[in-house]
Design a protein around this motif. Structure first.
Motif, PDB file in Angstrom:
ATOM      1  N   LEU A   1       0.853  -1.182   0.000  1.00  0.00           N
ATOM      2  CA  LEU A   1       0.000   0.000   0.000  1.00  0.00           C
ATOM      3  C   LEU A   1       0.887   1.230   0.000  1.00  0.00           C
ATOM      4  CD1 LEU A   1      -2.773  -0.748   2.687  1.00  0.00           C
ATOM      5  CD2 LEU A   1      -3.141  -0.450   0.232  1.00  0.00           C
ATOM      6  N   LYS A   2       0.364   2.314  -0.547  1.00  0.00           N
ATOM      7  CA  LYS A   2       1.070   3.589  -0.468  1.00  0.00           C
ATOM      8  C   LYS A   2       0.163   4.602   0.194  1.00  0.00           C
ATOM      9  CE  LYS A   2       3.798   6.974  -3.038  1.00  0.00           C
ATOM     10  NZ  LYS A   2       4.388   7.344  -4.348  1.00  0.00           N
ATOM     11  N   LEU A   3       0.606   5.112   1.322  1.00  0.00           N
ATOM     12  CA  LEU A   3      -0.144   6.123   2.046  1.00  0.00           C
ATOM     13  C   LEU A   3       0.292   7.518   1.611  1.00  0.00           C
ATOM     14  CD1 LEU A   3      -0.083   4.662   5.666  1.00  0.00           C
ATOM     15  CD2 LEU A   3      -1.619   4.119   3.759  1.00  0.00           C
ATOM     16  N   SER A   4      -0.644   8.437   1.649  1.00  0.00           N
ATOM     17  CA  SER A   4      -0.362   9.833   1.332  1.00  0.00           C
ATOM     18  C   SER A   4      -0.830  10.713   2.479  1.00  0.00           C
ATOM     19  CB  SER A   4      -1.091  10.255   0.050  1.00  0.00           C
ATOM     20  OG  SER A   4      -0.687   9.477  -1.051  1.00  0.00           O
TER      21      SER A   4
ATOM     22  N   ILE B   1       9.734   6.116   3.212  1.00  0.00           N
ATOM     23  CA  ILE B   1       9.100   7.419   3.354  1.00  0.00           C
ATOM     24  C   ILE B   1       9.661   8.375   2.305  1.00  0.00           C
ATOM     25  CG2 ILE B   1      10.788   8.213   5.079  1.00  0.00           C
ATOM     26  CD1 ILE B   1       8.468   9.701   6.474  1.00  0.00           C
ATOM     27  N   SER B   2       8.788   9.224   1.785  1.00  0.00           N
ATOM     28  CA  SER B   2       9.217  10.234   0.820  1.00  0.00           C
ATOM     29  C   SER B   2       8.320  11.455   0.953  1.00  0.00           C
ATOM     30  CB  SER B   2       9.172   9.677  -0.608  1.00  0.00           C
ATOM     31  OG  SER B   2       7.855   9.291  -0.959  1.00  0.00           O
ATOM     32  N   ARG B   3       8.700  12.524   0.287  1.00  0.00           N
ATOM     33  CA  ARG B   3       7.920  13.748   0.363  1.00  0.00           C
ATOM     34  C   ARG B   3       7.986  14.512  -0.946  1.00  0.00           C
ATOM     35  NH1 ARG B   3      10.424  16.768   5.319  1.00  0.00           N
ATOM     36  NH2 ARG B   3       9.043  18.486   4.696  1.00  0.00           N
ATOM     37  N   ASP B   4       6.980  15.325  -1.196  1.00  0.00           N
ATOM     38  CA  ASP B   4       6.910  16.216  -2.350  1.00  0.00           C
ATOM     39  C   ASP B   4       6.693  17.616  -1.800  1.00  0.00           C
ATOM     40  OD1 ASP B   4       4.683  16.449  -5.279  1.00  0.00           O
ATOM     41  OD2 ASP B   4       6.288  17.735  -4.554  1.00  0.00           O
ATOM     42  N   ASN B   5       7.766  18.363  -1.666  1.00  0.00           N
ATOM     43  CA  ASN B   5       7.670  19.684  -1.056  1.00  0.00           C
ATOM     44  C   ASN B   5       6.886  20.670  -1.927  1.00  0.00           C
ATOM     45  OD1 ASN B   5       9.091  18.943   1.251  1.00  0.00           O
ATOM     46  ND2 ASN B   5      11.070  19.520   0.362  1.00  0.00           N
ATOM     47  N   SER B   6       6.861  20.431  -3.226  1.00  0.00           N
ATOM     48  CA  SER B   6       6.130  21.334  -4.111  1.00  0.00           C
ATOM     49  C   SER B   6       4.625  21.290  -3.873  1.00  0.00           C
ATOM     50  CB  SER B   6       6.418  20.995  -5.570  1.00  0.00           C
ATOM     51  OG  SER B   6       7.779  21.179  -5.874  1.00  0.00           O
ATOM     52  N   ASN B   7       4.150  20.146  -3.398  1.00  0.00           N
ATOM     53  CA  ASN B   7       2.718  19.966  -3.194  1.00  0.00           C
ATOM     54  C   ASN B   7       2.346  19.696  -1.742  1.00  0.00           C
ATOM     55  OD1 ASN B   7       1.571  20.081  -5.999  1.00  0.00           O
ATOM     56  ND2 ASN B   7       3.116  18.474  -6.286  1.00  0.00           N
ATOM     57  N   ASN B   8       3.304  19.912  -0.845  1.00  0.00           N
ATOM     58  CA  ASN B   8       3.062  19.689   0.590  1.00  0.00           C
ATOM     59  C   ASN B   8       2.515  18.288   0.866  1.00  0.00           C
ATOM     60  OD1 ASN B   8       3.759  22.388   0.737  1.00  0.00           O
ATOM     61  ND2 ASN B   8       2.175  22.897   2.240  1.00  0.00           N
ATOM     62  N   MET B   9       3.177  17.282   0.308  1.00  0.00           N
ATOM     63  CA  MET B   9       2.721  15.904   0.466  1.00  0.00           C
ATOM     64  C   MET B   9       3.807  15.040   1.095  1.00  0.00           C
ATOM     65  SD  MET B   9      -0.399  15.652  -0.705  1.00  0.00           S
ATOM     66  CE  MET B   9      -0.575  13.884  -0.976  1.00  0.00           C
ATOM     67  N   LEU B  10       3.369  14.114   1.922  1.00  0.00           N
ATOM     68  CA  LEU B  10       4.242  13.115   2.534  1.00  0.00           C
ATOM     69  C   LEU B  10       3.698  11.742   2.144  1.00  0.00           C
ATOM     70  CD1 LEU B  10       6.616  12.796   4.663  1.00  0.00           C
ATOM     71  CD2 LEU B  10       4.798  12.401   6.346  1.00  0.00           C
ATOM     72  N   PHE B  11       4.587  10.793   1.896  1.00  0.00           N
ATOM     73  CA  PHE B  11       4.166   9.469   1.450  1.00  0.00           C
ATOM     74  C   PHE B  11       4.812   8.371   2.294  1.00  0.00           C
ATOM     75  CE2 PHE B  11       2.189  11.227  -2.222  1.00  0.00           C
ATOM     76  CZ  PHE B  11       3.013  12.249  -2.655  1.00  0.00           C
ATOM     77  N   LEU B  12       4.166   7.225   2.302  1.00  0.00           N
ATOM     78  CA  LEU B  12       4.749   6.045   2.932  1.00  0.00           C
ATOM     79  C   LEU B  12       4.437   4.842   2.051  1.00  0.00           C
ATOM     80  CD1 LEU B  12       6.298   5.037   5.465  1.00  0.00           C
ATOM     81  CD2 LEU B  12       4.070   4.366   6.399  1.00  0.00           C
TER      82      LEU B  12
END
Length: 114
Positions: free
Chosen positions: A17-20, A68-79
Motif C-alpha cells: 500500500l502507499k499512504l499519502s 518514506i518520501s515527500r513532495d515539497n512542491s505539493n506539501n505531500m508526505l508518502f509512505l
C-alpha cells in the motif's frame, strides 16, 4: 493546520500500500515529518520520519519494508509499504517530528489479513 492521511485499505500478507498525507503547513519544506501508527489496544508508535534535508529513519519493525518520501512542491508526505504483515494492522497518521498533539488528524486504517 490539517494533516490528512489517506490510502489505507485491506490487503493480504505480503501485499503493498502507499499512504499519502496532505499537509496544510506553511513552510512545509522546512518541517521534519513523520508517520506514526496505533494498533488496537496499543499506544501510538513511531514508524518513519523524513527530515527537511531529506534524511530518513525507520522503526526497526518496518526498516527494509517501508519507504518514506515527500513532495515539497505539493506539501505531500508518502509512505510506501511493502511486504505487509498482520502486525502492521493499525491506523496510520502523519505529523511533525516531534509530533504535535494538536496536529493529529483522522488517520487512515491499514488492515493486513493473514
Amino acid at each position: 493546520v490539517q494533516l490528512q492521511a489517506s490510502g489505507g485499505g485491506l490487503v493480504h500478507t505480503g501485499g503493498s500500500l502507499k499512504l499519502s498525507c496532505a499537509a496544510s503547513i506553511t513552510r512545509f519544506r522546512f518541517a521534519h515529518m513523520g508517520w506514526y501508527r496505533q494498533a488496537p489496544g496499543k499506544q501510538r508508535e513511531f514508524v518513519a520520519r523524513m527530515t527537511a534535508a531529506g534524511g530518513r529513519d525507520y522503526a526497526n519493525s518496518v526498516r527494509g519494508r517501508f519507504s518514506i518520501s515527500r513532495d515539497n512542491s505539493n506539501n505531500m508526505l508518502f509512505l510506501q509499504m511493502n511486504s505487509l504483515k498482520p502486525e502492521d494492522t493499525a491506523v496510520y497518521y502523519c505529523n511533525l517530528v516531534p509530533s504535535r498533539a494538536d496536529y493529529w488528524g483522522q488517520g487512515t486504517q491499514v488492515t493486513v489479513s493473514s
